[in-house]
Design a protein around this motif. Structure first.
Motif, PDB file in Angstrom:
ATOM      1  N   GLY A  88      20.380  44.049  64.728  1.00  0.00           N
ATOM      2  CA  GLY A  88      20.517  42.750  64.103  1.00  0.00           C
ATOM      3  C   GLY A  88      21.914  42.511  63.545  1.00  0.00           C
ATOM      4  O   GLY A  88      22.138  41.520  62.867  1.00  0.00           O
ATOM      5  N   VAL A  89      22.865  43.382  63.829  1.00  0.00           N
ATOM      6  CA  VAL A  89      24.237  43.214  63.335  1.00  0.00           C
ATOM      7  C   VAL A  89      24.950  42.106  64.098  1.00  0.00           C
ATOM      8  O   VAL A  89      24.488  41.658  65.152  1.00  0.00           O
ATOM      9  CB  VAL A  89      25.036  44.540  63.434  1.00  0.00           C
ATOM     10  N   ASP A  90      26.101  41.698  63.601  1.00  0.00           N
ATOM     11  CA  ASP A  90      26.856  40.631  64.271  1.00  0.00           C
ATOM     12  C   ASP A  90      27.452  41.139  65.589  1.00  0.00           C
ATOM     13  O   ASP A  90      27.458  42.343  65.873  1.00  0.00           O
ATOM     14  CB  ASP A  90      27.938  40.049  63.351  1.00  0.00           C
ATOM     15  N   ASP A  91      27.956  40.205  66.394  1.00  0.00           N
ATOM     16  CA  ASP A  91      28.458  40.539  67.736  1.00  0.00           C
ATOM     17  C   ASP A  91      29.572  41.577  67.710  1.00  0.00           C
ATOM     18  O   ASP A  91      29.626  42.465  68.565  1.00  0.00           O
ATOM     19  CB  ASP A  91      28.944  39.282  68.453  1.00  0.00           C
ATOM     20  N   GLU A  92      30.472  41.483  66.730  1.00  0.00           N
ATOM     21  CA  GLU A  92      31.582  42.432  66.648  1.00  0.00           C
ATOM     22  C   GLU A  92      31.074  43.856  66.405  1.00  0.00           C
ATOM     23  O   GLU A  92      31.506  44.811  67.060  1.00  0.00           O
ATOM     24  CB  GLU A  92      32.543  42.016  65.533  1.00  0.00           C
ATOM     25  N   ALA A  93      30.139  43.993  65.488  1.00  0.00           N
ATOM     26  CA  ALA A  93      29.565  45.311  65.203  1.00  0.00           C
ATOM     27  C   ALA A  93      28.771  45.823  66.406  1.00  0.00           C
ATOM     28  O   ALA A  93      28.785  47.021  66.706  1.00  0.00           O
ATOM     29  CB  ALA A  93      28.682  45.249  63.962  1.00  0.00           C
ATOM     30  N   LEU A  94      28.095  44.927  67.107  1.00  0.00           N
ATOM     31  CA  LEU A  94      27.339  45.312  68.299  1.00  0.00           C
ATOM     32  C   LEU A  94      28.279  45.832  69.387  1.00  0.00           C
ATOM     33  O   LEU A  94      28.008  46.847  70.033  1.00  0.00           O
ATOM     34  CB  LEU A  94      26.543  44.102  68.799  1.00  0.00           C
ATOM     35  N   GLN A  95      29.417  45.153  69.568  1.00  0.00           N
ATOM     36  CA  GLN A  95      30.417  45.612  70.543  1.00  0.00           C
ATOM     37  C   GLN A  95      30.987  46.967  70.144  1.00  0.00           C
ATOM     38  O   GLN A  95      31.248  47.817  70.999  1.00  0.00           O
ATOM     39  CB  GLN A  95      31.520  44.572  70.691  1.00  0.00           C
ATOM     40  N   ALA A  96      31.167  47.183  68.847  1.00  0.00           N
ATOM     41  CA  ALA A  96      31.674  48.474  68.372  1.00  0.00           C
ATOM     42  C   ALA A  96      30.672  49.596  68.664  1.00  0.00           C
ATOM     43  O   ALA A  96      31.063  50.706  69.047  1.00  0.00           O
ATOM     44  CB  ALA A  96      31.978  48.406  66.874  1.00  0.00           C
ATOM     45  N   LEU A  97      29.380  49.321  68.502  1.00  0.00           N
ATOM     46  CA  LEU A  97      28.356  50.312  68.838  1.00  0.00           C
ATOM     47  C   LEU A  97      28.409  50.658  70.324  1.00  0.00           C
ATOM     48  O   LEU A  97      28.321  51.826  70.709  1.00  0.00           O
ATOM     49  CB  LEU A  97      26.963  49.798  68.471  1.00  0.00           C
ATOM     50  N   GLY A  98      28.553  49.640  71.169  1.00  0.00           N
ATOM     51  CA  GLY A  98      28.662  49.869  72.609  1.00  0.00           C
ATOM     52  C   GLY A  98      29.886  50.689  72.961  1.00  0.00           C
ATOM     53  O   GLY A  98      29.828  51.593  73.801  1.00  0.00           O
ATOM     54  N   ALA A  99      31.016  50.394  72.327  1.00  0.00           N
ATOM     55  CA  ALA A  99      32.253  51.146  72.576  1.00  0.00           C
ATOM     56  C   ALA A  99      32.094  52.600  72.136  1.00  0.00           C
ATOM     57  O   ALA A  99      32.532  53.525  72.828  1.00  0.00           O
ATOM     58  CB  ALA A  99      33.422  50.485  71.852  1.00  0.00           C
ATOM     59  N   ASN A 100      31.444  52.810  71.002  1.00  0.00           N
ATOM     60  CA  ASN A 100      31.194  54.155  70.510  1.00  0.00           C
ATOM     61  C   ASN A 100      30.347  54.935  71.515  1.00  0.00           C
ATOM     62  O   ASN A 100      30.629  56.093  71.819  1.00  0.00           O
ATOM     63  CB  ASN A 100      30.494  54.081  69.139  1.00  0.00           C
ATOM     64  N   ALA A 101      29.323  54.292  72.043  1.00  0.00           N
ATOM     65  CA  ALA A 101      28.461  54.950  73.040  1.00  0.00           C
ATOM     66  C   ALA A 101      29.258  55.326  74.288  1.00  0.00           C
ATOM     67  O   ALA A 101      29.124  56.442  74.808  1.00  0.00           O
ATOM     68  CB  ALA A 101      27.290  54.039  73.404  1.00  0.00           C
ATOM     69  N   ARG A 102      30.087  54.409  74.768  1.00  0.00           N
ATOM     70  CA  ARG A 102      30.898  54.698  75.967  1.00  0.00           C
ATOM     71  C   ARG A 102      31.840  55.873  75.718  1.00  0.00           C
ATOM     72  O   ARG A 102      31.993  56.749  76.570  1.00  0.00           O
ATOM     73  CB  ARG A 102      31.676  53.460  76.397  1.00  0.00           C
ATOM     74  N   GLN A 103      32.487  55.898  74.560  1.00  0.00           N
ATOM     75  CA  GLN A 103      33.408  56.993  74.224  1.00  0.00           C
ATOM     76  C   GLN A 103      32.698  58.339  74.206  1.00  0.00           C
ATOM     77  O   GLN A 103      33.274  59.360  74.552  1.00  0.00           O
ATOM     78  CB  GLN A 103      34.061  56.747  72.869  1.00  0.00           C
TER      79      GLN A 103
END
Length: 133
Positions: A88-103
């Motif tokens: 339920g976080v905002d789009d920016e935080a959601l993108q950061a979670l995705g980037a963290n997963a990719r890393q």
């Protein structure tokens, strides 16, 4: 066309949201669902399963473990094949979670905002790789 025989482990700590996501998945033709209200229940379901789940659909804000950590641990133990993170976080935080997963090399199909929208989920499920199950 998405596969209809996906074995999905659905982890959401809010019972109403858990039910609504189950209904959404059922409406898209997915019926092999295993619900869990927290990471402990999810690990228990994975340990009982003879095969890895095709998909772990997981909330980030679980009470006992962040969703991304659950996904990472389950994947490293070969208990799941792919995952989608919900938050339920905002789009920016959601993108950061995705980037963290990719890393970290976590096999995340994507991150979706809650409340979950059917077309967004269907789009990600359509990209799920075929398996032998």
């Amino acid at each position: 066309m998405p596969r209809q025989n996906l074995r999905i482990l659905l982890v959401e700590d809010h019972p109403f949201q858990l039910i609504s996501i189950q209904v959404l998945l059922n409406n898209q033709g997915h019926f092999l669902l295993t619900p869990a209200l927290n990471a402990a229940e999810a690990f228990s379901a994975m340990q009982r399963s003879e095969e890895p789940f095709d998909l772990l659909l997981c909330d980030q804000g679980l009470p006992d473990l962040p969703g991304l950590e659950l996904i990472d641990q389950a994947w490293r133990k070969a208990m799941v094949r792919q995952a989608i993170l919900l938050s339920g976080v905002d789009d920016e935080a959601l993108q950061a979670l995705g980037a963290n997963a990719r890393q970290r090399g976590i096999p995340l199909l994507g991150c979706l905002s809650k409340p979950l929208h059917g077309p967004d989920l269907a789009r990600l499920l359509a990209n799920l790789p075929e398996t032998d199950t």
